[in-house]
Write a protein that holds these residues in place. Sequence first.
Motif, PDB file in Angstrom:
ATOM      1  N   SER A  21      -8.010  -3.082  -2.930  1.00  0.00           N
ATOM      2  CA  SER A  21      -7.554  -3.112  -2.010  1.00  0.00           C
ATOM      3  C   SER A  21      -6.536  -4.251  -1.584  1.00  0.00           C
ATOM      4  CB  SER A  21      -8.567  -3.262  -0.317  1.00  0.00           C
ATOM      5  OG  SER A  21     -10.159  -2.739  -0.525  1.00  0.00           O
ATOM      6  N   THR A  22      -6.484  -4.955  -2.098  1.00  0.00           N
ATOM      7  CA  THR A  22      -5.266  -5.358  -2.544  1.00  0.00           C
ATOM      8  C   THR A  22      -4.677  -5.531  -3.281  1.00  0.00           C
ATOM      9  OG1 THR A  22      -6.942  -8.128  -2.158  1.00  0.00           O
ATOM     10  CG2 THR A  22      -5.262  -8.838  -3.643  1.00  0.00           C
ATOM     11  N   ILE A  23      -4.801  -4.510  -3.850  1.00  0.00           N
ATOM     12  CA  ILE A  23      -3.890  -3.558  -5.253  1.00  0.00           C
ATOM     13  C   ILE A  23      -3.203  -2.880  -3.722  1.00  0.00           C
ATOM     14  CG2 ILE A  23      -3.289  -1.860  -7.379  1.00  0.00           C
ATOM     15  CD1 ILE A  23      -4.391  -5.208  -7.772  1.00  0.00           C
ATOM     16  N   LEU A  24      -3.723  -2.304  -4.114  1.00  0.00           N
ATOM     17  CA  LEU A  24      -2.935  -0.947  -2.183  1.00  0.00           C
ATOM     18  C   LEU A  24      -2.405  -1.917  -1.157  1.00  0.00           C
ATOM     19  CD1 LEU A  24      -6.260   1.284  -2.018  1.00  0.00           C
ATOM     20  CD2 LEU A  24      -3.897   1.448  -3.191  1.00  0.00           C
ATOM     21  N   ILE A  25      -2.476  -3.053  -0.826  1.00  0.00           N
ATOM     22  CA  ILE A  25      -1.914  -3.454   0.505  1.00  0.00           C
ATOM     23  C   ILE A  25      -0.858  -4.194  -0.801  1.00  0.00           C
ATOM     24  CG2 ILE A  25      -1.886  -5.688   1.725  1.00  0.00           C
ATOM     25  CD1 ILE A  25      -3.816  -3.022   2.951  1.00  0.00           C
ATOM     26  N   LEU A  26      -0.931  -4.564  -1.705  1.00  0.00           N
ATOM     27  CA  LEU A  26       0.520  -5.350  -2.218  1.00  0.00           C
ATOM     28  C   LEU A  26       1.514  -4.467  -2.472  1.00  0.00           C
ATOM     29  CD1 LEU A  26      -0.607  -7.309  -4.923  1.00  0.00           C
ATOM     30  CD2 LEU A  26       0.418  -8.412  -2.936  1.00  0.00           C
ATOM     31  N   LYS A  27       0.965  -2.632  -3.107  1.00  0.00           N
ATOM     32  CA  LYS A  27       1.739  -1.573  -2.921  1.00  0.00           C
ATOM     33  C   LYS A  27       2.229  -1.586  -1.910  1.00  0.00           C
ATOM     34  CE  LYS A  27       0.347   2.739  -2.016  1.00  0.00           C
ATOM     35  NZ  LYS A  27       1.492   3.170  -2.210  1.00  0.00           N
ATOM     36  N   ILE A  33       9.044  -2.959   0.779  1.00  0.00           N
ATOM     37  CA  ILE A  33      10.629  -3.844  -0.071  1.00  0.00           C
ATOM     38  C   ILE A  33      11.241  -2.901  -0.627  1.00  0.00           C
ATOM     39  CG2 ILE A  33      11.244  -5.277  -2.158  1.00  0.00           C
ATOM     40  CD1 ILE A  33       8.646  -7.108  -1.363  1.00  0.00           C
ATOM     41  N   ILE A  34      10.739  -1.865  -0.893  1.00  0.00           N
ATOM     42  CA  ILE A  34      11.733  -0.338  -2.188  1.00  0.00           C
ATOM     43  C   ILE A  34      12.179  -0.102  -0.383  1.00  0.00           C
ATOM     44  CG2 ILE A  34      11.916   1.707  -2.901  1.00  0.00           C
ATOM     45  CD1 ILE A  34      10.126   0.526  -4.355  1.00  0.00           C
ATOM     46  N   THR A  35      12.421  -0.028   0.523  1.00  0.00           N
ATOM     47  CA  THR A  35      12.999   0.974   1.588  1.00  0.00           C
ATOM     48  C   THR A  35      14.063   0.105   2.074  1.00  0.00           C
ATOM     49  OG1 THR A  35      10.645   1.955   2.827  1.00  0.00           O
ATOM     50  CG2 THR A  35      12.565   1.674   4.359  1.00  0.00           C
ATOM     51  N   VAL A  66      16.131   6.594   2.320  1.00  0.00           N
ATOM     52  CA  VAL A  66      15.612   5.928   3.330  1.00  0.00           C
ATOM     53  C   VAL A  66      14.202   6.642   3.933  1.00  0.00           C
ATOM     54  CG1 VAL A  66      15.094   4.674   5.091  1.00  0.00           C
ATOM     55  CG2 VAL A  66      17.494   4.514   3.678  1.00  0.00           C
ATOM     56  N   GLU A  67      14.698   7.714   4.617  1.00  0.00           N
ATOM     57  CA  GLU A  67      13.727   8.446   5.394  1.00  0.00           C
ATOM     58  C   GLU A  67      12.088   8.432   4.086  1.00  0.00           C
ATOM     59  OE1 GLU A  67      13.120   8.345   8.557  1.00  0.00           O
ATOM     60  OE2 GLU A  67      14.893   7.727   8.276  1.00  0.00           O
ATOM     61  N   TYR A 118       6.266  10.909  -4.478  1.00  0.00           N
ATOM     62  CA  TYR A 118       6.476  11.172  -3.519  1.00  0.00           C
ATOM     63  C   TYR A 118       8.622  10.034  -3.658  1.00  0.00           C
ATOM     64  CZ  TYR A 118       6.516  11.728   0.832  1.00  0.00           C
ATOM     65  OH  TYR A 118       6.631  12.637   2.287  1.00  0.00           O
ATOM     66  N   LEU A 119       8.260   8.912  -4.701  1.00  0.00           N
ATOM     67  CA  LEU A 119       9.550   7.887  -4.471  1.00  0.00           C
ATOM     68  C   LEU A 119      10.767   8.970  -5.546  1.00  0.00           C
ATOM     69  CD1 LEU A 119       8.688   4.562  -3.882  1.00  0.00           C
ATOM     70  CD2 LEU A 119       9.383   6.579  -2.087  1.00  0.00           C
ATOM     71  N   LEU A 120      10.187   8.753  -6.649  1.00  0.00           N
ATOM     72  CA  LEU A 120      10.628   9.615  -8.260  1.00  0.00           C
ATOM     73  C   LEU A 120      10.663  10.728  -7.432  1.00  0.00           C
ATOM     74  CD1 LEU A 120       9.267   7.172 -10.799  1.00  0.00           C
ATOM     75  CD2 LEU A 120      11.444   7.011  -9.489  1.00  0.00           C
ATOM     76  N   ARG A 121      10.004  11.715  -6.660  1.00  0.00           N
ATOM     77  CA  ARG A 121      10.550  13.797  -6.204  1.00  0.00           C
ATOM     78  C   ARG A 121       9.798  13.731  -7.382  1.00  0.00           C
ATOM     79  NH1 ARG A 121      16.376  13.416  -3.032  1.00  0.00           N
ATOM     80  NH2 ARG A 121      15.853  11.288  -2.125  1.00  0.00           N
ATOM     81  N   LEU A 122       9.075  13.200  -7.848  1.00  0.00           N
ATOM     82  CA  LEU A 122       8.513  14.295  -9.129  1.00  0.00           C
ATOM     83  C   LEU A 122       8.419  16.173  -8.757  1.00  0.00           C
ATOM     84  CD1 LEU A 122       5.729  12.015 -11.198  1.00  0.00           C
ATOM     85  CD2 LEU A 122       8.016  11.831 -11.251  1.00  0.00           C
ATOM     86  N   LYS A 123       7.886  16.966  -9.638  1.00  0.00           N
ATOM     87  CA  LYS A 123       7.649  17.947  -9.146  1.00  0.00           C
ATOM     88  C   LYS A 123       6.657  18.435  -8.876  1.00  0.00           C
ATOM     89  CE  LYS A 123       8.566  20.434 -12.710  1.00  0.00           C
ATOM     90  NZ  LYS A 123       8.909  21.417 -14.017  1.00  0.00           N
ATOM     91  N   ALA A 124       6.607  19.541  -7.609  1.00  0.00           N
ATOM     92  CA  ALA A 124       5.468  19.990  -7.499  1.00  0.00           C
ATOM     93  C   ALA A 124       4.259  20.652  -8.151  1.00  0.00           C
ATOM     94  CB  ALA A 124       5.711  21.012  -5.963  1.00  0.00           C
TER      95      ALA A 124
END
Length: 153
Positions: A21-27, A33-35, A66-67, A118-124
């Motif tokens: 859970s802590t790993i996920l919260i940090l993520k 921050i990236i946003t 950003v979106e 999501y962030l790197l727009r990997l192929k579906a």
Amino acid sequence: RAAPSSKMMENTVFMSFTFYSTILILKMYVVAIITGQVRLRKKAFANPEDALRNGGLQYHREDPDVERCRRAHRNDMENIFPFLFLGAVYSLLDPSPAVARIHFFIFCVGRIIHTIAYLLRLKAPARSVAYSVAQLPCFSMALQILLATTPYW
């Protein structure tokens, strides 16, 4: 290092849940921050006062990058918050520590891969596969919670 004295801290399943859970919260913090960094780089501010501080009202605008970050973050909230509830309650059911750890690990890795996709727009279908895989342990925990609590309804 002092040994934990709390009964909860002696619950190895709960401690494993706490770790993941802590790993996920940090993520989630990292995505936030990236946003913010993408907002600064693209000069796309949600609030007029931020735009004024960073070049003028013309930068009070939306940006597709950003979106995308915001959608990734919102998707995390829609999925990680329920996991936090399910995992905490599941930890109280005294499940097998190895099985519980597998549940938590699969969810955590699935969410990390989902964010990367999501962030790197990997192929579906990379993102949707990661999402689906991460949902499996949640459904499993929810079912086990329901089975354990049906005598009390």
